[in-house]
Design a protein around this motif. Structure first.
Motif, short mmCIF file in Angstrom:
data_model
loop_
_atom_site.label_atom_id
_atom_site.label_comp_id
_atom_site.label_asym_id
_atom_site.label_seq_id
_atom_site.Cartn_x
_atom_site.Cartn_y
_atom_site.Cartn_z
N PHE A 122 5.74 2.59 -1.53
CA PHE A 122 4.89 1.73 -1.07
C PHE A 122 5.45 0.99 0.31
O PHE A 122 6.55 1.14 0.32
N ARG A 123 4.60 0.71 1.15
CA ARG A 123 5.05 -0.23 2.29
C ARG A 123 4.03 -1.52 2.49
O ARG A 123 3.01 -1.79 1.62
N GLU B 171 12.64 -3.52 9.12
CA GLU B 171 11.53 -3.80 9.92
C GLU B 171 10.44 -3.48 9.19
O GLU B 171 9.12 -3.98 9.56
N GLU B 172 10.62 -2.39 8.40
CA GLU B 172 9.36 -2.02 7.54
C GLU B 172 10.04 -2.21 5.94
O GLU B 172 10.49 -1.45 5.83
N ARG B 173 9.28 -3.00 5.45
CA ARG B 173 9.49 -3.36 4.13
C ARG B 173 8.97 -2.26 3.11
O ARG B 173 7.87 -1.84 3.45
N LYS C 21 0.98 -1.35 0.04
CA LYS C 21 -0.01 0.16 -0.02
C LYS C 21 1.02 1.31 0.15
O LYS C 21 1.91 1.36 0.76
N GLY C 22 0.49 2.26 -0.73
CA GLY C 22 1.29 3.32 -0.93
C GLY C 22 0.59 4.53 -1.52
O GLY C 22 -0.55 4.64 -1.71
N ILE C 23 1.35 5.31 -2.15
CA ILE C 23 1.00 6.84 -2.80
C ILE C 23 1.82 7.04 -4.00
O ILE C 23 2.92 6.80 -3.97
N LEU C 24 1.02 7.85 -4.84
CA LEU C 24 1.77 7.99 -6.30
C LEU C 24 1.65 9.77 -6.16
O LEU C 24 0.73 10.24 -5.90
N LEU D 14 -0.12 -1.96 -4.72
CA LEU D 14 0.94 -2.75 -5.92
C LEU D 14 0.79 -4.12 -5.40
O LEU D 14 1.03 -4.72 -4.32
N VAL D 15 0.22 -4.98 -6.23
CA VAL D 15 -0.07 -6.65 -5.90
C VAL D 15 1.05 -7.19 -6.64
O VAL D 15 1.04 -7.22 -7.98
#
Length: 206
Positions: free
Chosen positions: A194-195, A174-176, A82-85, A105-106
Protein backbone atom coordinates in the motif's frame (compact mmCIF):
# COMPACT_ATOMS: atom_id res chain seq x y z
CA UNK A 1 -2.72 -1.22 20.82
CA UNK A 2 0.92 -1.23 21.89
CA UNK A 3 2.49 1.54 23.93
CA UNK A 4 1.74 4.86 22.24
CA UNK A 5 3.47 7.30 24.58
CA UNK A 6 6.83 7.72 26.23
CA UNK A 7 5.28 7.61 29.71
CA UNK A 8 8.28 9.20 31.41
CA UNK A 9 7.89 12.29 29.26
CA UNK A 10 4.08 12.11 29.45
CA UNK A 11 4.14 12.29 33.26
CA UNK A 12 6.70 15.10 33.13
CA UNK A 13 4.56 17.12 30.71
CA UNK A 14 1.31 16.62 32.68
CA UNK A 15 2.96 17.57 35.97
CA UNK A 16 4.74 20.56 34.41
CA UNK A 17 1.60 21.91 32.71
CA UNK A 18 -0.40 21.39 35.93
CA UNK A 19 2.13 23.37 37.95
CA UNK A 20 2.16 26.21 35.41
CA UNK A 21 -1.64 26.39 35.38
CA UNK A 22 -1.71 26.28 39.18
CA UNK A 23 0.78 29.16 39.40
CA UNK A 24 -1.25 31.08 36.82
CA UNK A 25 -4.49 30.57 38.79
CA UNK A 26 -2.86 31.69 42.04
CA UNK A 27 -1.37 34.76 40.37
CA UNK A 28 -4.69 35.68 38.74
CA UNK A 29 -6.52 35.41 42.07
CA UNK A 30 -3.77 37.19 44.01
CA UNK A 31 -3.06 34.20 46.25
CA UNK A 32 0.43 34.00 47.74
CA UNK A 33 2.04 30.57 47.39
CA UNK A 34 3.06 30.52 51.10
CA UNK A 35 -0.66 30.62 51.93
CA UNK A 36 -0.78 26.84 51.46
CA UNK A 37 -4.45 26.29 52.33
CA UNK A 38 -5.80 28.77 49.79
CA UNK A 39 -3.33 27.42 47.24
CA UNK A 40 -4.45 23.83 47.84
CA UNK A 41 -8.10 24.84 47.45
CA UNK A 42 -7.33 25.86 43.85
CA UNK A 43 -6.23 22.33 42.85
CA UNK A 44 -9.74 21.41 41.55
CA UNK A 45 -9.52 24.48 39.29
CA UNK A 46 -6.23 23.18 37.92
CA UNK A 47 -7.77 19.76 37.28
CA UNK A 48 -10.64 21.48 35.49
CA UNK A 49 -8.12 23.04 33.08
CA UNK A 50 -5.82 20.04 32.66
CA UNK A 51 -8.55 17.43 32.00
CA UNK A 52 -9.89 18.96 28.75
CA UNK A 53 -6.31 19.57 27.57
CA UNK A 54 -5.59 15.86 27.99
CA UNK A 55 -8.79 14.95 26.09
CA UNK A 56 -7.85 17.29 23.23
CA UNK A 57 -4.33 15.86 23.10
CA UNK A 58 -5.53 12.23 23.05
CA UNK A 59 -8.07 12.91 20.31
CA UNK A 60 -6.22 15.36 18.05
CA UNK A 61 -3.10 16.94 19.53
CA UNK A 62 -0.91 13.82 19.44
CA UNK A 63 -0.80 14.05 15.65
CA UNK A 64 1.21 17.30 15.62
CA UNK A 65 4.83 16.75 14.47
CA UNK A 66 6.16 18.64 17.52
CA UNK A 67 5.25 15.65 19.72
CA UNK A 68 6.66 13.01 17.37
CA UNK A 69 9.38 10.75 18.71
CA UNK A 70 10.09 12.14 22.17
CA UNK A 71 6.50 12.00 23.49
CA UNK A 72 4.35 10.16 20.94
CA UNK A 73 5.99 6.87 19.98
CA UNK A 74 3.60 5.56 17.30
CA UNK A 75 3.35 6.99 13.76
CA UNK A 76 0.14 8.61 12.53
CA UNK A 77 -1.38 6.24 9.95
CA UNK A 78 -4.76 7.98 9.67
CA UNK A 79 -6.19 8.07 6.18
CA UNK A 80 -6.75 6.05 3.04
CA UNK A 81 -4.01 3.87 1.56
CA UNK A 82 -4.14 2.51 -2.00
CA UNK A 83 -2.41 -0.66 -3.08
CA UNK A 84 -2.55 -4.21 -4.38
CA UNK A 85 -3.04 -7.70 -2.98
CA UNK A 86 -1.36 -10.75 -4.46
CA UNK A 87 -2.64 -14.15 -3.36
CA UNK A 88 -0.95 -17.54 -3.60
CA UNK A 89 -4.35 -19.21 -4.20
CA UNK A 90 -4.51 -21.41 -7.28
CA UNK A 91 -7.60 -21.83 -9.38
CA UNK A 92 -8.44 -25.55 -8.97
CA UNK A 93 -9.71 -25.74 -12.55
CA UNK A 94 -6.75 -24.12 -14.29
CA UNK A 95 -3.98 -24.37 -11.70
CA UNK A 96 -3.20 -20.69 -12.29
CA UNK A 97 -2.62 -18.01 -9.66
CA UNK A 98 -4.66 -14.86 -10.33
CA UNK A 99 -2.80 -11.59 -10.81
CA UNK A 100 -2.77 -8.80 -8.20
CA UNK A 101 -6.00 -6.96 -7.41
CA UNK A 102 -6.53 -3.33 -6.43
CA UNK A 103 -7.38 -2.57 -2.80
CA UNK A 104 -7.80 0.26 -0.35
CA UNK A 105 -6.87 0.22 3.34
CA UNK A 106 -8.69 2.78 5.48
CA UNK A 107 -7.18 3.46 8.90
CA UNK A 108 -8.96 5.39 11.63
CA UNK A 109 -6.58 6.05 14.52
CA UNK A 110 -6.59 7.92 17.81
CA UNK A 111 -3.77 7.83 20.35
CA UNK A 112 -4.91 4.61 22.02
CA UNK A 113 -7.33 3.06 19.49
CA UNK A 114 -7.40 2.21 15.83
CA UNK A 115 -9.47 0.33 13.27
CA UNK A 116 -8.58 -0.94 9.82
CA UNK A 117 -11.01 -1.47 6.94
CA UNK A 118 -9.82 -3.04 3.72
CA UNK A 119 -11.82 -2.94 0.50
CA UNK A 120 -11.50 -4.63 -2.86
CA UNK A 121 -13.93 -4.73 -5.74
CA UNK A 122 -15.38 -8.01 -4.44
CA UNK A 123 -15.15 -7.89 -0.64
CA UNK A 124 -14.72 -5.85 2.51
CA UNK A 125 -12.67 -6.64 5.62
CA UNK A 126 -12.60 -4.98 9.03
CA UNK A 127 -10.28 -5.46 11.97
CA UNK A 128 -11.35 -7.05 15.25
CA UNK A 129 -8.04 -6.12 16.87
CA UNK A 130 -5.11 -4.07 15.69
CA UNK A 131 -1.79 -2.77 16.98
CA UNK A 132 1.28 -0.84 15.97
CA UNK A 133 4.27 -2.78 17.23
CA UNK A 134 7.67 -1.17 17.55
CA UNK A 135 11.01 -2.94 17.89
CA UNK A 136 13.41 -0.06 18.50
CA UNK A 137 16.48 -2.29 18.72
CA UNK A 138 15.93 -3.63 15.20
CA UNK A 139 14.40 -0.41 13.86
CA UNK A 140 11.18 -2.17 12.88
CA UNK A 141 7.63 -0.81 13.01
CA UNK A 142 4.71 -2.98 11.97
CA UNK A 143 0.95 -2.64 11.71
CA UNK A 144 -0.62 -5.94 12.74
CA UNK A 145 -4.32 -6.71 12.73
CA UNK A 146 -6.80 -9.59 12.77
CA UNK A 147 -9.76 -9.21 10.44
CA UNK A 148 -13.04 -10.65 9.21
CA UNK A 149 -13.74 -10.66 5.48
CA UNK A 150 -17.17 -10.72 3.85
CA UNK A 151 -17.41 -10.99 0.05
CA UNK A 152 -20.22 -9.47 -1.97
CA UNK A 153 -23.22 -11.71 -2.58
CA UNK A 154 -22.41 -11.90 -6.29
CA UNK A 155 -19.17 -13.84 -5.61
CA UNK A 156 -20.33 -16.15 -2.81
CA UNK A 157 -20.12 -19.22 -5.05
CA UNK A 158 -16.35 -18.91 -5.37
CA UNK A 159 -15.43 -16.78 -2.33
CA UNK A 160 -16.63 -17.50 1.21
CA UNK A 161 -16.53 -15.31 4.31
CA UNK A 162 -13.35 -15.92 6.27
CA UNK A 163 -11.05 -14.64 9.00
CA UNK A 164 -7.43 -13.69 8.63
CA UNK A 165 -4.51 -11.66 9.90
CA UNK A 166 -1.81 -9.50 8.39
CA UNK A 167 1.47 -7.88 9.30
CA UNK A 168 2.62 -4.78 7.42
CA UNK A 169 5.97 -3.03 7.72
CA UNK A 170 5.55 0.72 8.25
CA UNK A 171 7.89 2.62 5.95
CA UNK A 172 8.08 6.36 6.55
CA UNK A 173 9.77 8.65 4.08
CA UNK A 174 8.97 10.78 1.06
CA UNK A 175 6.60 8.01 -0.03
CA UNK A 176 4.82 6.42 2.91
CA UNK A 177 4.26 2.67 2.52
CA UNK A 178 2.70 -0.32 4.25
CA UNK A 179 4.18 -3.54 2.87
CA UNK A 180 3.76 -7.06 4.19
CA UNK A 181 1.83 -10.31 4.13
CA UNK A 182 -1.51 -11.81 5.09
CA UNK A 183 -2.86 -15.28 5.77
CA UNK A 184 -6.37 -16.68 6.17
CA UNK A 185 -8.23 -19.59 7.73
CA UNK A 186 -8.84 -20.86 4.19
CA UNK A 187 -5.17 -21.90 4.09
CA UNK A 188 -4.28 -19.11 1.70
CA UNK A 189 -1.78 -16.33 2.07
CA UNK A 190 -0.38 -13.50 0.06
CA UNK A 191 1.33 -10.13 -0.06
CA UNK A 192 0.06 -6.57 0.42
CA UNK A 193 1.61 -3.35 -0.86
CA UNK A 194 0.00 0.00 0.00
CA UNK A 195 0.93 3.64 -0.59
CA UNK A 196 -0.58 6.56 1.34
CA UNK A 197 -3.31 8.22 -0.74
CA UNK A 198 -5.06 10.90 1.34
CA UNK A 199 -6.22 11.87 4.83
CA UNK A 200 -9.91 11.48 4.01
CA UNK A 201 -11.44 8.14 4.96
CA UNK A 202 -13.26 6.61 1.99
CA UNK A 203 -16.35 4.48 2.59
CA UNK A 204 -16.66 2.38 -0.58
CA UNK A 205 -14.28 0.88 -3.09
CA UNK A 206 -15.97 2.77 -5.92
Amino acid sequence: MSRSLNFKWAVTVVVGVSILIWIGVLFTKGINVPNSWKAIKEIPTVIGWVSPLIVIFVKWGWRFPIFRGWLVVVPDLNGTWKGILQTNWKNPETGEIPGPIDAYLVIKQSLFKMSCVQMTRESKSWSSSSAINIDSDNQIKTLDFVYTNKPRVSVHERSNAHDGACSLDIIQGEERKLIGKYWTDRNTKGEMDFRFLKKELIETFE
